[in-house]
Design an enzyme around this catalytic site. Structure first.
Site, short mmCIF file in Angstrom:
data_model
loop_
_atom_site.label_atom_id
_atom_site.label_comp_id
_atom_site.label_asym_id
_atom_site.label_seq_id
_atom_site.Cartn_x
_atom_site.Cartn_y
_atom_site.Cartn_z
N THR A 126 0.81 -1.22 0.00
CA THR A 126 0.00 0.00 0.00
C THR A 126 0.84 1.27 0.00
OG1 THR A 126 -0.17 -0.26 2.41
CG2 THR A 126 -2.03 -0.98 1.10
N GLY A 374 -6.05 -8.25 4.61
CA GLY A 374 -5.62 -7.79 3.30
C GLY A 374 -4.12 -7.66 3.16
N LEU A 375 -3.37 -7.71 4.28
CA LEU A 375 -1.91 -7.77 4.28
C LEU A 375 -1.28 -6.59 3.56
CD1 LEU A 375 -1.54 -11.55 3.35
CD2 LEU A 375 -1.88 -10.54 5.60
N CYS A 376 -1.95 -5.44 3.55
CA CYS A 376 -1.42 -4.22 2.92
C CYS A 376 -1.08 -4.45 1.45
CB CYS A 376 -0.20 -3.72 3.68
SG CYS A 376 -0.53 -3.27 5.39
N CYS A 377 -1.84 -5.30 0.79
CA CYS A 377 -1.59 -5.60 -0.62
C CYS A 377 -2.93 -5.63 -1.35
CB CYS A 377 -0.86 -6.93 -0.76
SG CYS A 377 -0.28 -7.29 -2.43
#
Length: 786
Positions: A126, A374-377
């Site tokens: 992100t 969402g794992l910053c992706c």
């Protein structure tokens, strides 16, 4: 199969783990990408240096300061060597973290006369996605989009005025699923860039790849202009990032030159020189412990393959796979391979998705270090899970955010489970995690039916139950006040009187405190003295700094005790913003802060008390209470303080007995009824047949004395039930057994939510509000009233 040399290395890491990472004792560590622990010898070496050598601000001319400057130069050079970067071609800039490195590049780009245009790969973190906000235009590219660019199709829209630069960002290894992308992309794109085009710069996020694999910036195929790395992901300490800049990327005048050194022009103010000294110790300890990054790469690759194979092998009794795996094989990546990251979701025997929130509750219970969501992706999640743009927009409008309880919408998950292996991960972690998934999520038989069974309209005319106990929790998440027998207690559609009218709010974050994070809140036990009009709170535990053994809080809403409206608080309770008045009394606030060791204040949730009712009925209801501490998905039309909860929580004593039987049959210790923090506990009458265990799942309505209540559905449970309400100790029961015996639709339930139904005619005296008391009979209805 691992060779004898590899097997010896894996065994050595297991021995190393016990000596160097004592904080991982009894932990299953599969979260290297999010939190890398520091080895003990590194911290010892750093402490020894800091206590034996005086370092000063490197901007001064003193000897300690000049020593710092020299050491920083040496560390900078050592790091460049660690990444095989020739100092003649590269410079290294220290930043707070990798995201700060992105910001540094973006600030430089947007300061160009005509700005920049931006392209980024869909697997970007992100922080790289955010760089589009400062660009004149931006585009997101998948693999085929990058290939089209390599084939000559320019992804940037034509504009009346050409930008000063173009920027392309991508990740060397996806943070979501470990997929690796060609490090040759920058070179190949530059080879195909026309001379007349605005200069193309490339930004490589190597934070994930560099944590477990050797990065060779000196390779002839490597041509990225800016390379981001997180040192804590490699060494565990210090918490610094670096950006390695190709010197040929410097010709643009981004700023007023300060010196002839690139890194000095980009590093602001005084560097964190003590943290930089720690890097020198980190490099030495890392080499001593692990030998080389190639050893780590082989070790983590072996563990990742072992984990993927173990999860893929899990099958339900009907033959369906338990895990949906998202990692591509090495062949699918055309030789790029995948890193030691395993991403997946779990499905039940019927093919339904298992809630990530429920998975994480059990993982926390078993001390499993993994990550979900969402794992910053965002791009990687959307493409992997097949989320269309319209679905993303709709979910955003509906209030879905990463980490919320509603993690399955429209039949699709909106995140994944990620296990990422690191240098200190060991084979027993993988085995334990696979067994954990088997224990809780593999179904040997078809799943039990949903607890919301069809309800008969027949009413049960025999009175077989009575109220065993009633409890209110005046301060949210603290201990309860048990209502004594013989005392009639006010009840309305919003719940029981005085239930969760106060809360403790963290001074810094504004978040209401909860036992999930601060279990000692269970030891703060209130006593409601209705004759004196006060609530006395006693802390039954060791205080940090105890000046007073208790504190007394007036029940009356005295405005002199709290801030005026200009100082009104808006704390967050279970993610929901509420409004409260904070108390100004230092004596009150210090009591709670000292008891818990947490900077907090007492706040009273906003309400409009009916004074006449308070004077006539002991324990009568303050208008807007907070609901029970539990996880519930019920959305009610009646507006209460927290919109996703219910006014009253009911527990059936027979259900507690049945659960304890299951717990003891598995070798565990029985739990008390207070574990479930119910407002009302019902029990069978002596000598009567009563109602069977868990029958409350099917109840539609009940009557207590002369008052009617509507059942709203089962109460979804979280790890808070694992806090012993007497000792405040954390334990694994009863959630472990509940997850095996009371999980429906991937969620764990126990107890039932309900609300008061005043009815058309009413059963009590019309001049008084409704009340109930301990010992009153309970009539159960399966449907409509007869």
């Amino acid at each position: 199969m691992a060779s004898q040399v590899e097997a010896a290395y894996h065994a050595a890491v297991e021995d190393l783990r016990d000596l160097e990472y004592p904080m991982l004792k009894d932990s299953i560590y599969l979260d290297h990408a999010a939190s890398t622990p520091s080895p003990k010898s590194l911290m010892d070496a750093f402490a020894a240096e800091m206590t034996s050598t005086l370092y000063g601000n490197p901007h001064s001319a003193s000897w300690p300061s000049q020593l710092s400057a020299t050491r920083i130069d040496d560390v900078r050079l050592s790091l460049l060597g660690f990444f095989n970067a020739d100092p003649a071609e590269y410079d290294l800039v220290f930043v707070a973290n990798a995201t700060a490195g992105v910001k540094l590049v973006v600030e430089a780009m947007r300061s160009l006369p005509n700005g920049y245009v931006y392209a980024y790969h869909q697997a970007c973190h992100t922080s790289l996605v955010g760089a589009r906000e400062d660009a004149r235009s931006s585009t997101c590219l998948d693999d085929s989009g990058v290939q089209s660019w390599l084939d000559g199709v320019d992804p940037f829209d034509t504009a009346p005025q050409a930008p000063s630069a173009r920027l392309f960002s991508f990740s060397a290894q996806s943070h979501m699923d470990g997929r690796r992308y060609p490090l040759s992309w920058p070179r190949d794109l530059q080879d195909r860039t026309e001379a007349a085009s605005p200069r193309l710069y490339t930004l490589l996020d190597a934070a994930s790849l560099g944590a477990t694999s050797q990065l060779h910036l000196g390779s002839p195929v490597f041509a990225a202009d800016f390379t981001l790395l997180s040192l804590y992901k490699i060494f565990g300490f210090p918490e610094l990032g670096v950006i390695i800049i190709r010197r040929s990327a410097e010709p643009e005048r981004w700023h007023v030159r300060k010196t002839q050194s690139l890194h000095e022009r980009l590093e602001d103010g005084t560097l964190p020189f003590q943290s930089i000294m720690a890097i020198d110790a980190a490099l030495k300890v890392h080499k001593k412990l692990f030998g080389s990054m190639n050893n780590i790469a082989a070790h983590t690759s072996y563990l990742a393959i072992k984990l993927r194979d173990g999860l893929r092998s899990l099958r339900h009794g009907n033959g369906r796979p338990v895990c949906v795996m998202y990692n591509a094989t090495a062949e699918d990546r055309e030789g790029q391979g995948i890193g030691p990251v395993v991403s997946f979701n779990i499905v039940n025997g019927a093919g339904g998705w298992v809630s990530l929130a429920e998975f994480e509750k059990l993982a926390i219970l078993r001390n499993m270090h993994v990550r979900t969501g969402g794992l910053c992706c965002p791009g990687g999640i959307a493409s992997t899970l097949g989320l269309e743009p319209w679905e993303l927009k709709r979910n955003l409008s509906a209030g879905y955010r990463c980490g919320t309880e509603s993690d399955i919408m429209t039949g699709k998950p909106h995140g994944v489970i990620r296990a990422s292996l690191g240098a200190m991960s060991i084979a027993s972690d993988v085995d334990s995690f696979t067994e954990f998934v088997r224990e809780f999520f593999v179904e040997g038989t078809p799943p039990p039916p949903d607890i919301n069974l069809d309800r008969s309209t027949k009413a049960r005319n025999s009175r077989t139950l009575r109220v065993k106990a009633m409890t209110v929790y005046p301060i949210k998440s603290c201990g309860g006040f048990v209502i004594p027998p013989g005392l009639r207690w006010g009840v309305r559609a919003e719940g029981l009187a005085w239930d969760r009218e106060w809360c403790l709010v963290h001074r810094g974050s504004g978040q209401a405190l909860s036992q999930k994070r601060y279990p000692n809140m269970a030891l703060l036990r209130p006593v409601l003295d209705l004759e004196r009009g006060i609530m006395r709170v006693v802390f039954h535990g060791p205080s940090q700094e105890s000046k007073h053994p208790y504190v007394e809080i007036p029940l009356s809403a005295n405005p002199a005790l709290s801030h005026d409206k200009s100082r009104q608080m808006a704390p967050r309770v279970c993610g929901e913003q509420v409004y409260a008045q904070a108390y100004v009394s230092n004596e009150m606030n210090d009591f709670f802060a000292n008891a818990l060791g947490v900077p907090c204040v007492l706040a009273r949730l906003q309400k409009h008390q009916r004074v006449a009712v308070l004077r006539s009925i002991p324990g009568s209801f303050p208008d807007v209470p907070s609901p029970p501490d539990s996880d519930s998905e019920q959305q009610q039309q009646t507006r209460i303080l927290l919109s996703n909860e219910s006014p009253i929580l009911l527990v059936h004593s027979s259900s507690v007995d049945a659960l304890n039987y299951d717990i003891k049959s598995r070798g565990g210790d029985a739990v008390a009824e207070s574990t479930f923090r119910a407002n009302i506990i019902v029990e069978s009458l002596p000598g009567g047949l009563g109602e069977p265990a868990y029958s409350e799942d099917t109840w539609s309505r009940i009557r207590i004395g002369d008052e009617d209540f509507k059942l709203l559905g089962a109460c979804r449970r979280c790890q808070m039930v694992c806090v012993d309400q007497v000792t405040a100790e954390r334990r694994q029961e009863p959630l472990t057994t509940l997850a095996k015996t009371r999980r429906f639709d991937s969620k764990v339930y126990f107890g039932a939510h309900m609300r008061h139904e005043p009815g058309d005619e009413g059963h009590g005296p019309p001049s008084l509000p409704p009340t109930i008391e301990v010992g009153e009979p309970v009539l159960v209805y399966d449907g409509h009233y007869q």
